[in-house]
Each structure stands twice: as structure tokens, then as C-alpha cells.
Design a protein around this motif. Sequence first.
Motif, short mmCIF file in Angstrom:
data_model
loop_
_atom_site.label_atom_id
_atom_site.label_comp_id
_atom_site.label_asym_id
_atom_site.label_seq_id
_atom_site.Cartn_x
_atom_site.Cartn_y
_atom_site.Cartn_z
N ALA A 179 -6.03 -16.28 -1.99
CA ALA A 179 -6.28 -15.22 -3.17
C ALA A 179 -7.48 -14.45 -3.13
N GLN A 180 -8.71 -15.31 -2.88
CA GLN A 180 -9.93 -14.97 -2.72
C GLN A 180 -10.26 -13.79 -1.59
N VAL A 181 -9.72 -14.24 -0.73
CA VAL A 181 -9.91 -13.20 0.72
C VAL A 181 -9.16 -12.03 0.34
N ARG A 182 -7.99 -11.90 -0.22
CA ARG A 182 -7.24 -10.78 -0.51
C ARG A 182 -8.14 -9.98 -1.61
N ALA A 183 -8.79 -10.67 -2.40
CA ALA A 183 -9.28 -9.94 -3.51
C ALA A 183 -10.68 -9.47 -2.97
N VAL A 184 -11.34 -10.06 -2.23
CA VAL A 184 -12.46 -9.47 -1.62
C VAL A 184 -12.22 -8.32 -0.91
N ARG A 185 -11.18 -8.47 0.02
CA ARG A 185 -10.51 -7.12 0.77
C ARG A 185 -10.21 -6.11 -0.11
N ALA A 186 -9.32 -6.24 -0.93
CA ALA A 186 -9.05 -5.22 -2.16
C ALA A 186 -10.14 -4.56 -2.82
N GLY A 187 -11.26 -5.24 -2.99
CA GLY A 187 -12.56 -4.69 -3.46
C GLY A 187 -13.26 -3.90 -2.62
N LEU A 188 -13.27 -4.35 -1.35
CA LEU A 188 -13.65 -3.38 -0.23
C LEU A 188 -12.95 -2.05 -0.13
N ASN A 189 -11.79 -2.39 -0.14
CA ASN A 189 -10.63 -1.19 0.13
C ASN A 189 -10.87 -0.31 -1.10
N ASP A 190 -11.00 -0.64 -2.23
CA ASP A 190 -11.17 0.27 -3.41
C ASP A 190 -12.47 1.10 -3.16
N THR A 191 -13.70 0.34 -2.91
CA THR A 191 -14.67 1.06 -2.67
C THR A 191 -14.55 2.28 -1.65
N PHE A 192 -13.96 1.68 -0.64
CA PHE A 192 -13.94 2.75 0.44
C PHE A 192 -13.06 3.90 0.06
N LYS A 193 -11.73 3.56 -0.50
CA LYS A 193 -11.17 4.71 -0.85
C LYS A 193 -11.66 5.73 -1.89
N GLY A 194 -12.61 5.16 -2.89
CA GLY A 194 -13.14 5.93 -3.89
C GLY A 194 -14.32 7.08 -3.09
N LEU A 195 -15.13 6.29 -2.10
CA LEU A 195 -15.89 6.95 -1.35
C LEU A 195 -15.33 8.10 -0.40
N GLU A 196 -14.22 7.75 0.00
CA GLU A 196 -13.23 8.58 0.84
C GLU A 196 -12.85 9.81 0.26
N GLU A 197 -12.50 9.66 -1.05
CA GLU A 197 -12.10 10.73 -2.05
C GLU A 197 -13.07 11.78 -2.13
N GLN A 198 -14.50 11.18 -2.53
CA GLN A 198 -15.53 12.07 -2.65
C GLN A 198 -15.93 12.76 -1.51
N ARG A 199 -15.76 12.32 -0.50
CA ARG A 199 -16.09 12.76 0.91
C ARG A 199 -15.30 13.98 1.15
N LYS A 200 -14.05 13.63 0.90
CA LYS A 200 -12.80 14.75 1.07
C LYS A 200 -13.32 16.19 0.11
N ALA A 201 -13.60 15.62 -1.01
CA ALA A 201 -13.77 16.76 -2.16
C ALA A 201 -15.11 17.47 -1.77
N VAL A 202 -16.13 16.88 -1.06
CA VAL A 202 -17.20 17.61 -0.63
C VAL A 202 -17.03 18.46 0.38
N LYS A 203 -15.95 18.08 1.20
CA LYS A 203 -15.84 18.76 2.61
C LYS A 203 -14.88 19.93 2.13
N LYS A 204 -14.07 19.90 1.09
CA LYS A 204 -12.97 20.97 0.57
C LYS A 204 -14.06 21.93 -0.12
N ALA A 205 -15.05 21.60 -0.75
CA ALA A 205 -15.92 22.47 -1.22
C ALA A 205 -16.69 23.24 -0.23
N VAL A 206 -17.26 22.56 0.57
CA VAL A 206 -18.04 23.22 1.50
C VAL A 206 -17.03 24.28 2.45
#
Length: 93
Positions: free
Chosen positions: A48-75
Motif C-alpha cells: 500500500a505504501q509503495v502504491r501510494a508513493v507511485r500514485a503521488g509521483l504519477n499525479d505530480t507528473f500528470k499535472g506537470l504534463e497538462e501544464q506542458r501541453k497547455a504551454v505548447k498549445k498556446a505557443v
Amino acid sequence: MSEQATNNSLIQVVQLPVIEERLRSMKETVEKRTTEAMALVCNADNLAQVRAVRAGLNDTFKGLEEQRKAVKKAVMGPYEAFEKVYKECITEP
């Protein structure tokens, strides 16, 4: 004014996009979290701890990836609009 001089001024970049990022300030944190996650031994007791850590990393990555895509679209938006006009006026004829 020669035709070449006129043609050289038909397409110009008026303002380059300015992309503000503070990713380097986050790099150390991401590396630390990733290293800690990779060091975890996955077994029945801490699954459960390993899954929680992995889920946290994935959430961070997904949030940053959405921001990157928004910047690319705007540019890319203004360039794609320019490219459409260029094709219509220059390439196709």
C-alpha cells in the motif's frame, strides 16, 4: 525597393513567446522522491505504501504534463494560424 527586399519583410516574428518555468527548482525534489520510491522494497507488508508513493509521483507528473501541453498549445496556436495562411497564399497557388 527590390522584390527580394520586399519578400524578406513579408514574414517576421514580431514577438517571441516567453515561457516562464521554475522546473530546475523542482528537479531536486523530483529526483529525491523518485530515488526514494525506487529504493522501496515491494512486499506484502508495504504494498500500500509503495502504491501510494507511485500514485503521488504519477499525479505530480500528470499535472506537470497538462501544464506542458497547455504551454505548447498556446505557443503553437499562432504558428499554426500563420502556417494556414502561408499554405493558402503561397504553397497552394
